[in-house]
Every structure is written in structure tokens, then in C-alpha cells.
Write an enzyme that holds these catalytic residues in place. Structure first.
Site, PDB file in Angstrom:
ATOM      1  N   CYS A 136      11.436  10.952 -10.511  1.00  0.00           N
ATOM      2  CA  CYS A 136      10.321  11.062 -11.466  1.00  0.00           C
ATOM      3  C   CYS A 136      10.663  11.915 -12.685  1.00  0.00           C
ATOM      4  O   CYS A 136       9.966  11.859 -13.694  1.00  0.00           O
ATOM      5  CB  CYS A 136       9.097  11.656 -10.775  1.00  0.00           C
ATOM      6  SG  CYS A 136       8.337  10.490  -9.633  1.00  0.00           S
TER       7      CYS A 136
HETATM    8  N1  COA Z   1      -7.466   5.363   3.165  1.00  0.00           N
HETATM    9  C1  COA Z   1      -8.336   6.123   3.860  1.00  0.00           C
HETATM   10  N2  COA Z   1      -7.994   7.281   4.449  1.00  0.00           N
HETATM   11  C2  COA Z   1      -6.717   7.678   4.349  1.00  0.00           C
HETATM   12  C3  COA Z   1      -5.756   6.928   3.632  1.00  0.00           C
HETATM   13  C4  COA Z   1      -6.174   5.739   3.027  1.00  0.00           C
HETATM   14  N3  COA Z   1      -5.323   4.981   2.326  1.00  0.00           N
HETATM   15  N4  COA Z   1      -4.567   7.564   3.693  1.00  0.00           N
HETATM   16  C5  COA Z   1      -4.773   8.685   4.424  1.00  0.00           C
HETATM   17  N5  COA Z   1      -6.058   8.754   4.808  1.00  0.00           N
HETATM   18  C6  COA Z   1      -6.684   9.787   5.634  1.00  0.00           C
HETATM   19  C7  COA Z   1      -5.716  10.451   6.574  1.00  0.00           C
HETATM   20  O1  COA Z   1      -5.612   9.729   7.761  1.00  0.00           O
HETATM   21  C8  COA Z   1      -6.341  11.808   6.765  1.00  0.00           C
HETATM   22  O2  COA Z   1      -7.365  11.704   7.721  1.00  0.00           O
HETATM   23  P1  COA Z   1      -7.678  12.913   8.742  1.00  0.00           P
HETATM   24  O3  COA Z   1      -8.113  14.056   7.878  1.00  0.00           O
HETATM   25  O4  COA Z   1      -8.769  12.344   9.583  1.00  0.00           O
HETATM   26  O5  COA Z   1      -6.407  13.162   9.466  1.00  0.00           O
HETATM   27  C9  COA Z   1      -7.000  12.107   5.422  1.00  0.00           C
HETATM   28  O6  COA Z   1      -7.159  10.841   4.784  1.00  0.00           O
HETATM   29  C10 COA Z   1      -6.185  13.013   4.537  1.00  0.00           C
HETATM   30  O7  COA Z   1      -4.835  12.503   4.469  1.00  0.00           O
HETATM   31  P2  COA Z   1      -3.724  13.227   3.638  1.00  0.00           P
HETATM   32  O8  COA Z   1      -2.468  12.421   3.716  1.00  0.00           O
HETATM   33  O9  COA Z   1      -3.651  14.662   4.037  1.00  0.00           O
HETATM   34  O10 COA Z   1      -4.335  13.075   2.156  1.00  0.00           O
HETATM   35  P3  COA Z   1      -4.105  13.959   0.871  1.00  0.00           P
HETATM   36  O11 COA Z   1      -5.381  14.550   0.469  1.00  0.00           O
HETATM   37  O12 COA Z   1      -2.917  14.850   0.989  1.00  0.00           O
HETATM   38  O13 COA Z   1      -3.774  12.838  -0.222  1.00  0.00           O
HETATM   39  C11 COA Z   1      -1.827  12.044  -1.390  1.00  0.00           C
HETATM   40  C12 COA Z   1      -2.625  12.045  -0.086  1.00  0.00           C
HETATM   41  C13 COA Z   1      -0.567  11.235  -1.182  1.00  0.00           C
HETATM   42  C14 COA Z   1      -2.692  11.387  -2.474  1.00  0.00           C
HETATM   43  C15 COA Z   1      -1.500  13.490  -1.823  1.00  0.00           C
HETATM   44  O14 COA Z   1      -0.982  14.224  -0.758  1.00  0.00           O
HETATM   45  C16 COA Z   1      -0.526  13.558  -2.970  1.00  0.00           C
HETATM   46  O15 COA Z   1      -0.755  13.005  -4.038  1.00  0.00           O
HETATM   47  N6  COA Z   1       0.563  14.334  -2.787  1.00  0.00           N
HETATM   48  C17 COA Z   1       1.557  14.518  -3.803  1.00  0.00           C
HETATM   49  C18 COA Z   1       2.209  13.242  -4.033  1.00  0.00           C
HETATM   50  C19 COA Z   1       3.216  13.256  -5.119  1.00  0.00           C
HETATM   51  O16 COA Z   1       3.003  13.769  -6.169  1.00  0.00           O
HETATM   52  N7  COA Z   1       4.314  12.657  -4.868  1.00  0.00           N
HETATM   53  C20 COA Z   1       5.303  12.569  -5.831  1.00  0.00           C
HETATM   54  C21 COA Z   1       5.833  11.212  -5.783  1.00  0.00           C
HETATM   55  S1  COA Z   1       6.898  11.075  -7.072  1.00  0.00           S
END
Ligand code: COA
Length: 373
Positions: free
Chosen positions: A156
Site C-alpha cells: 500500500c
Molecule cells: N459481516 C458481518 N459481521 C462480520 C463480518 C462481516 N463481513 N466480518 C466480521 N464480522 C464480525 C466478526 O465475526 C466479529 O463478531 P464477534 O464480535 O461476534 O466475534 C465482529 O464482526 C468484529 O469483527 P472484527 O474482525 O474484529 O472487525 P473490525 O471491527 O476489526 O473490522 C476491519 C474489520 C478489517 C474492517 C478492520 O479491522 C480494519 O479495517 N483493520 C485494518 C485493515 C487495514 O487497514 N488493512 C490494511 C490493508 S492494506
């Protein structure tokens, strides 16, 4: 030291917009088909049923509403869930080069530059469609540019690392003007069957022209006051696809040959790193964070950007200060901060300072501090 400017930028946006709702509908159809096909194993407790995704979760967790894709039909087909991009003959312009040429032409026009004015073409992005010949050299040939080109990858952060490489080349006299092009086909390395990440990425291509300030001719240009790069190794964002895959057949087609991340860890570890990076970079240039008119941040997650601006400014940044494009484009990897720069570069007065900042896998962080000319 020779002064260097970003004298033009360009953007190629793929024609296929895909909303969260469309993406979730296809994902949930895949989940329901899979659960039906594996019903007896699920009933016997041998397999866990797959869980559905939700458009509300995606918007709340990321700020993303839609993305643009190079192909939509393959991604939304529950039996396929990958873009369909037909292979092209060696005599045809490759798909990444086609995106690059479109963005580069716009950037050259904005900079008031012709092919004969450019000496170097850098393709800087997360994934090259082939190891060689370099996509940059194909773009160089398509645009009729002399000189040289090469491809580079810092995930990125590729575009900001590319801009520093371009600045160095102009300052050392190796090139009069450089094109830095970031053709990102993120849909091709995104696992659309993975609930945790199927919504994260979109496709786009950006380009900027970097050249010596004293000969630049464009009306809208930004002097590069400084660049700063940092990397720290992490496995929390990883893709194991590569030329060694065929040397162990057991791994071919496994999920780790696509994008995989520990989203929570990335969030927690990268935000402070980026905040400190920007503050340190500004400090080294004697610029107070409050003196920055615009932050063109990497566009991965809205909450991440809010947290970073709070760390840098000590308060929430307004949308005018830190423009958001991820709602429409999703995470376009290295193209993201440059899309923000390209679409939200107006409204600054001469002398106003802005920061382009990208971050991601590696981990890697790159910042480019600029001043409106
Ligand atoms: N739909 C519905 N629920 C979902 C889901 C989806 N697509 N994906 C995950 N969940 C649920 C999980 O099961 C979890 O449920 P629980 O609390 O009952 O266990 C809950 O949502 C939270 O999941 P989590 O993975 O902890 O979500 P988050 O708030 O961390 O958001 C991202 C996920 C990926 C959006 C976030 O972590 C993020 O953006 N991180 C940084 C990513 C990044 O910048 N990456 C760089 C790439 S270059």
C-alpha cells in the site's frame, strides 16, 4: 538541493461500481450454497457452517459504501467469486499497462508534459500482473517515452516510496521528469469468499508527474518539501502468492495465496506508527501539525484515519482537512492517498502545506510533505 514538484496527477477509475449490498448478496448466496452442500457434515458436527456478511457491518467497520472493479460479473457470481479478466496476447497492451497509460496521459496533460519531456517511468504498486518484462517498460513504450522504467512494490505504500525514488532521480539529475504510476487490481488478490475481508478492496490506477521545479510549466503544482519512509517487518498483512508456489503443490489455491490480514492487530499497531511518523516528519521540517492544510491519507478504513488525525492534530480532522474517498473507492492500496490528492487538491492557497501519507503491508509507511506553489 534542487527543488522538485509534483506537477500533475491522473486517475483511471474502472467502469463497474459495486455496492456493499450487491457484494453481500453474492457472498451470502455463496454461504447458503456451501452450507446446503455441506449440510450433513455440518449436522454431524464435522464442519462449522459459514456465517453471512452484512452491508451494515461493512459500512460501520470500514466506512466503505462501494468500490470500482475491473470486472464485476465474475466477482458477483457465487459459483466463481473472482474477477474474470481474459488473458491477452503478448502483442496486445496488457490490462495493467492499459490502466497505467490512461492515468499517465491525464497526469502528463495536467503537468503540460509530452512523452519527450519524461525520462523515467516507475510502476509502483502492490501486485504486478507478471514478473517480466516490467509493466513500466510496456507503459513507457506505449507512451513513446525514451529513458528507462522499472517496477517496484512496497504494497500500500508503493506510491509514496515511488515518489521518493522519483524525487531522488530528479535531484541527482538522472531524470528531468518522472511518471509514478500505481495500477492496482486489488480484486484479483482479494478472497471474495472470506467474510472478514471480502469488502475491503477496489481497483483503480493513479499517476503523478514529478519534475524539477525550475522548469515545471503546470498551473497547479506542489513543491515536495520532504519525503520520509519507514518499514518494520510484520506478518499481519500477507500474501504468499509467488513463483515458488509450484515447488510445493500442496499450497496451490490455498487462501494464503491471496490477501490475508489480522485486521484488529493491523489497526492497533499501524495507527500509532503512522501518527508518530507524520508528527516526526513535520517536526524535522519545522512545521507544526496545526500548520498543515490538508492530509491526503491512505484510504483503508475510516476509523483508522480518524484515529491517525487525532494523534497528529490532537483533535478530529474535518473532511476538508482529511478528505475521504474510501466510501466510493474502498481500499485501492497504493492508489488511495493519491486518489485523495488528485480529487481533493484544490482550495489550497500558495504556501499552504499538505501531507500525502500511505501505510500498509510490510509494515510500511511513507509520507510526502508538499507546499502549494
Ligand atoms: N459481516 C458481518 N459481521 C462480520 C463480518 C462481516 N463481513 N466480518 C466480521 N464480522 C464480525 C466478526 O465475526 C466479529 O463478531 P464477534 O464480535 O461476534 O466475534 C465482529 O464482526 C468484529 O469483527 P472484527 O474482525 O474484529 O472487525 P473490525 O471491527 O476489526 O473490522 C476491519 C474489520 C478489517 C474492517 C478492520 O479491522 C480494519 O479495517 N483493520 C485494518 C485493515 C487495514 O487497514 N488493512 C490494511 C490493508 S492494506
Amino acid at each position: 538541493m534542487k527543488k522538485v514538484v509534483i506537477s500533475g496527477s491522473g486517475l483511471f477509475t474502472p467502469p463497474n461500481a459495486v455496492s456493499n449490498e450487491e457484494l453481500v448478496e453474492a457472498f451470502n448466496a455463496y454461504v447458503n450454497n456451501w452450507n446446503r452442500d455441506n449440510a450433513s457434515a455440518i449436522e454431524a458436527g464435522e464442519l462449522e457452517p459459514l456465517a453471512e456478511s452484512s452491508a451494515e457491518f461493512i459500512l460501520k467497520a470500514s466506512g466503505i459504501r462501494q468500490r470500482f472493479l475491473m470486472d464485476k460479473s465474475g466477482v458477483l457470481d457465487p459459483a466463481r467469486m473472482a474477477p474474470f479478466l481474459p488473458e491477452r496476447g503478448n502483442e496486445e497492451l496488457s490490462v495493467q499497462a492499459e490502466m497505467g497509460v490512461a492515468a499517465a496521459r491525464e497526469a502528463m496533460q495536467a503537468a503540460g508534459r509530452l512523452a519527450e519531456d519524461i525520462d523515467m517511468v516507475l510502476v509502483a504498486c502492490s501486485n504486478m500482473q507478471r514478473p517480466y518484462p516490467a509493466v513500466s517498460i510496456e507503459i513507457q513504450q506505449a507512451l513513446g517515452i525514451n529513458g528507462y522504467g522499472f517496477d517496484m512494490n512496497v504494497a500500500c505504500s508503493s506510491a509514496t516510496f515511488g515518489i521518493q525514488t522519483a524525487v531522488n532521480a530528479v535531484q541527482s539529475g538522472q531524470a528531468r521528469a518522472v511518471l509514478v504510476i500505481s495500477p492496482e487490481i486489488c480484486s484479483a488478490h482479494l478472497n471474495f469468499r472470506d467474510r472478514d475481508s471480502h469488502f475491503i478492496f477496489g481497483d483503480a490506477c493513479t499517476a503523478v508527474v514529478v519534475e524539477a521545479a525550475d522548469s515545471a510549466v503546470s498551473a497547479k503544482r506542489f513543491e515536495v518539501l520532504g519525503t520520509r519512509l519507514a518499514t518494520v517487518f510484520s506478518n499481519n498483512i500477507r500474501n504468499n502468492f509467488g513463483f515458488l508456489n509450484r515447488c510445493d503443490e500442496r499450497g496451490i489455491g490455498q487462501p494464503d495465496k491471496l490477501f490475508v490480514q489480522q485486521g484488529r492487530k493491523v489497526f492497533k499497531e499501524v495507527c500509532p506508527m503512522v501518527g508518530e511518523h507524520i508528527v516526526g516528519h513535520l517536526e524535522s521540517l519545522d512545521i507544526a501539525p496545526s500548520g498543515v492544510g490538508r492530509f491526503w491519507l491512505h484510504q483503508a478504513n475510516l476509523s483508522m484515519n480518524h484515529l491517525i488525525s487525532r494523534r497528529v492534530l490532537g483533535r478530529e480532522a474535518s473532511e476538508a482537512e482529511a478528505p475521504v474517498i474510501l466510501d466510493r473507492y474502498a481500499n485501492t492500496s497504493s492508489a488511495g492517498s493519491i486518489i485523495a490528492f488528485h480529487l481533493h487538491g484544490d482550495g489550497l492557497a500558495a504556501g499552504d502545506v499538505g501531507v500525502i501519507c500511505s501505510f500498509g503491508a510490510g509494515y510500511s509507511v511513507g509520507s510526502v510533505v508538499v507546499k502549494k506553489c
